[in-house]
Design a protein around this motif. Structure first.
Motif, mmCIF file in Angstrom:
data_model
loop_
_atom_site.group_PDB
_atom_site.id
_atom_site.type_symbol
_atom_site.label_atom_id
_atom_site.label_comp_id
_atom_site.label_asym_id
_atom_site.label_seq_id
_atom_site.Cartn_x
_atom_site.Cartn_y
_atom_site.Cartn_z
ATOM 1 N N LEU A 6 32.651 76.748 31.171
ATOM 2 C CA LEU A 6 31.735 76.148 32.223
ATOM 3 C C LEU A 6 31.873 77.239 33.373
ATOM 4 O O LEU A 6 30.804 77.315 34.033
ATOM 5 C CB LEU A 6 32.366 74.865 32.909
ATOM 6 C CG LEU A 6 32.367 73.633 31.648
ATOM 7 C CD1 LEU A 6 32.849 72.472 32.545
ATOM 8 C CD2 LEU A 6 30.970 73.451 31.588
ATOM 9 N N ALA A 20 34.961 72.453 29.074
ATOM 10 C CA ALA A 20 34.697 71.350 28.577
ATOM 11 C C ALA A 20 34.978 71.426 26.990
ATOM 12 O O ALA A 20 34.873 72.486 26.459
ATOM 13 C CB ALA A 20 33.215 70.859 28.791
ATOM 14 N N ASP A 24 36.175 65.255 24.969
ATOM 15 C CA ASP A 24 35.886 64.290 26.199
ATOM 16 C C ASP A 24 36.994 64.606 27.279
ATOM 17 O O ASP A 24 37.557 63.921 27.897
ATOM 18 C CB ASP A 24 35.880 62.823 25.928
ATOM 19 C CG ASP A 24 35.498 62.089 27.049
ATOM 20 O OD1 ASP A 24 34.325 62.544 27.563
ATOM 21 O OD2 ASP A 24 35.864 60.857 27.508
ATOM 22 N N TYR A 26 38.594 68.186 29.751
ATOM 23 C CA TYR A 26 38.537 69.450 30.024
ATOM 24 C C TYR A 26 39.671 70.253 30.182
ATOM 25 O O TYR A 26 40.804 69.510 30.034
ATOM 26 C CB TYR A 26 38.104 69.595 31.475
ATOM 27 C CG TYR A 26 36.631 68.828 32.088
ATOM 28 C CD1 TYR A 26 35.616 69.746 31.784
ATOM 29 C CD2 TYR A 26 36.903 67.692 32.768
ATOM 30 C CE1 TYR A 26 34.385 69.174 31.950
ATOM 31 C CE2 TYR A 26 35.237 67.110 32.962
ATOM 32 C CZ TYR A 26 34.467 67.659 32.709
ATOM 33 O OH TYR A 26 33.207 67.323 33.205
ATOM 34 N N LEU A 61 31.690 72.056 37.301
ATOM 35 C CA LEU A 61 31.518 70.697 36.666
ATOM 36 C C LEU A 61 29.909 70.462 36.849
ATOM 37 O O LEU A 61 29.663 69.973 35.978
ATOM 38 C CB LEU A 61 32.253 69.633 37.376
ATOM 39 C CG LEU A 61 33.928 69.731 37.189
ATOM 40 C CD1 LEU A 61 34.323 68.914 38.149
ATOM 41 C CD2 LEU A 61 34.228 69.343 35.762
ATOM 42 N N ASP A 64 28.428 70.764 33.468
ATOM 43 C CA ASP A 64 28.440 69.558 32.449
ATOM 44 C C ASP A 64 27.915 68.527 32.837
ATOM 45 O O ASP A 64 28.437 67.454 32.441
ATOM 46 C CB ASP A 64 30.332 69.632 32.244
ATOM 47 C CG ASP A 64 30.433 68.679 30.960
ATOM 48 O OD1 ASP A 64 29.961 68.860 30.072
ATOM 49 O OD2 ASP A 64 31.382 67.864 31.128
ATOM 50 N N LYS A 116 38.215 63.897 30.866
ATOM 51 C CA LYS A 116 37.099 64.139 31.869
ATOM 52 C C LYS A 116 37.082 63.174 33.070
ATOM 53 O O LYS A 116 36.938 63.665 34.134
ATOM 54 C CB LYS A 116 35.921 64.145 31.044
ATOM 55 C CG LYS A 116 35.502 65.482 30.163
ATOM 56 C CD LYS A 116 34.110 65.212 29.859
ATOM 57 C CE LYS A 116 33.739 66.523 28.900
ATOM 58 N NZ LYS A 116 32.263 66.645 28.374
#
Length: 131
Positions: A6, A20, A24, A26, A61, A64, A116
């Protein structure tokens, strides 16, 4: 585990990075915390570790699909904010060999995996109870 880069906040010799995963979560790569004054404030369970990152790292973020913005809530996985304004996060140490093979990590850095929702919740205002 597959990682998707990211972004990173790099200065010479430093490279906190945000990924990511396909699970599901990080992966937050940051500086290892060695400072006893910080570690003494934490209860770090077995299998967990502590990283320090600049808050600007979370601006990535947006790549994402999460609205970019400032950290608005300082709660777990953020355990402390240092005098320099960096965030100290605690979470499960990354042990997935496939994920680690996708990363470039200097000896003075490590990484944690966090769900996440735990990260995206930090961007939301805490409105408190309804009035």
């Amino acid at each position: 585990m597959k990682l998707r880069f990211l972004g990173k906040n790099s200065t010479p010799g430093d490279s906190p990075t945000l990924y990511a995963t396909d699970q599901d979560s990080y992966v937050v790569q940051g500086w290892k915390v060695y400072a006893n004054d910080l570690l003494m404030q934490l209860d770090v369970p077995a299998g967990h570790t502590v990283v320090e990152v600049p808050p600007e790292l979370f601006e990535h973020l947006s790549k994402d699909g999460v609205p970019a913005g400032q950290i608005r809530r300082f709660e777990p996985p953020i355990m402390l904010v240092t005098e320099q304004g960096t965030c100290v996060l605690q979470g499960p140490a990354m042990t997935d060999a496939e994920a680690l093979s996708q990363m470039r990590m200097p000896d003075y850095e490590t990484c944690i995996e966090v769900p996440k929702p735990s990260i995206t919740a930090l961007l939301e205002e805490n409105s408190g109870p309804d009035h």
